[in-house]
Enzyme design. Structure first.
Site, PDB file in Angstrom:
ATOM      1  N   ALA A 148       0.758  -1.062   0.055  1.00 25.26           N
ATOM      2  CA  ALA A 148       0.093   0.129  -0.093  1.00 25.26           C
ATOM      3  C   ALA A 148       0.963   1.157   0.197  1.00 25.26           C
ATOM      4  CB  ALA A 148      -0.881  -0.197   1.243  1.00 25.26           C
ATOM      5  N   LYS A 149       1.933   0.929   0.425  1.00 25.50           N
ATOM      6  CA  LYS A 149       3.137   2.261   0.326  1.00 25.50           C
ATOM      7  C   LYS A 149       2.543   3.549   1.035  1.00 25.50           C
ATOM      8  CE  LYS A 149       5.637   0.593  -3.785  1.00 25.50           C
ATOM      9  NZ  LYS A 149       4.851  -0.320  -4.242  1.00 25.50           N
TER      10      LYS A 149
END
Ligand code: OMP
Length: 276
Positions: free
Chosen positions: A95-96
């Site tokens: 998801a960074k």
């Protein structure tokens, strides 16, 4: 998941393969589009056919978020399916994320608490208060972007300060906020020339290494310096496995590609054992 369970799984399967579920409605076989939830149907078939070759699945959330509420549902169903049927397999929410502390706390709650992923990729640019909320969850891993595989890594990460590369400074700082039991680092397979340097800095942390397959990273090159006493790496490939075919037999073809990579990993591990 506890680190020792991940390590046990790697040793048991002779594999450090992670399969990336970068599932794109435009790339999955057309005959699946008539299903209620084509994305989940595709993932389920891929998981059923490939789970014996891999130790992790990485769900890149962008592919799901781009479909709105339906996509979030497909993502949750996918992680639930893995957790229920293959609980020994490590799940990664790619998801960074990363934001001011109280917002990161909400991201951690959603991906660890609500969705029950084992780990999440985190962008450390905003510093310690943006990363620490993720580290507060027990038996979960925060996977920090260290040196990424893309061309844009040149723009900032590979610039130098008075001391070292920016990415080295970043890894050095981040490694002090957690430990090898709750933190890993992303290092792109296309950046194998820097792996020795990174390993000298963080010999014991797990590295998540994407970029083998479609981006051209070389598994052998990566392994030369990345492997540690606990193996210590998870190598991801997404498109080269999951889109091996768009015909009826797509899951079988994906399994063949996964098996090829797993066999290469097994050979690397056995050669290493013989030489030690
Ligand atoms: P393939 O190139 O299709 O194997 O996909 C690579 C996957 O790894 C994608 O989900 C990317 O978003 C992800 N990735 C990189 O490619 N490079 C990086 O430096 C970091 C990641 C990641 O964090 O997973």
């Amino acid at each position: 998941m506890k680190p020792e369970d991940l390590i046990a799984q790697i040793n048991k399967k002779d594999s450090f393969l992670c399969i990336g579920l970068d599932t794109d409605m435009n790339k999955i076989p057309k005959f699946l589009l008539s299903e209620d939830d084509p994305i989940f149907s595709f993932n389920k078939s891929i998981i059923d056919s490939t789970n014996k070759y891999c130790i992790a699945y990485k769900i890149n959330t962008a592919f799901y978020e781009s479909l709105g509420a339906k996509g979030w549902t497909s993502m949750q169903k996918t992680v639930d399916y893995i957790n229920k049927n293959f609980p020994q397999i490590f799940t990664i929410a790619d998801a960074k994320r990363g934001d001011i502390g109280n917002t990161s706390k909400m991201y951690a709650k959603s991906f660890f608490g609500e969705m029950n992923f084992d780990s999440i990729t985190v962008n450390p640019y905003m510093g310690s208060d943006s990363v620490k909320p993720f580290l507060e969850f027990e038996n979960k891993f925060t996977i920090i972007l260290g040196l990424t595989s893309n061309i844009g890594a040149d723009d900032i990460q590979l610039k130098t300060t008075n001391n070292d590369f920016v990415f080295m400074e970043m890894i050095k700082s981040c490694s002090l906020w957690g430990n090898q039991n709750n933190m890993m680092f992303v290092v792109g397979a296309t950046k194998s020339e820097y792996i020795e340097k990174i390993r000298n800095l963080i010999p014991n942390h797990f590295l998540l290494i994407p970029g083998v397959g479609a981006q051209g990273g070389d598994l052998k090159e990566v392994c030369k310096f990345a492997l540690n006493d606990n193996i210590g790496i998870i190598v991801n490939s997404s498109r080269s496995i999951i889109y091996a075919s768009v015909d009826e037999n797509f899951a079988i073809e994906a399994a063949k590609q996964a098996m090829i990579l797993q066999n290469e990993m097994k050979a690397i591990l056995s050669e290493r054992k013989q030489n030690s």
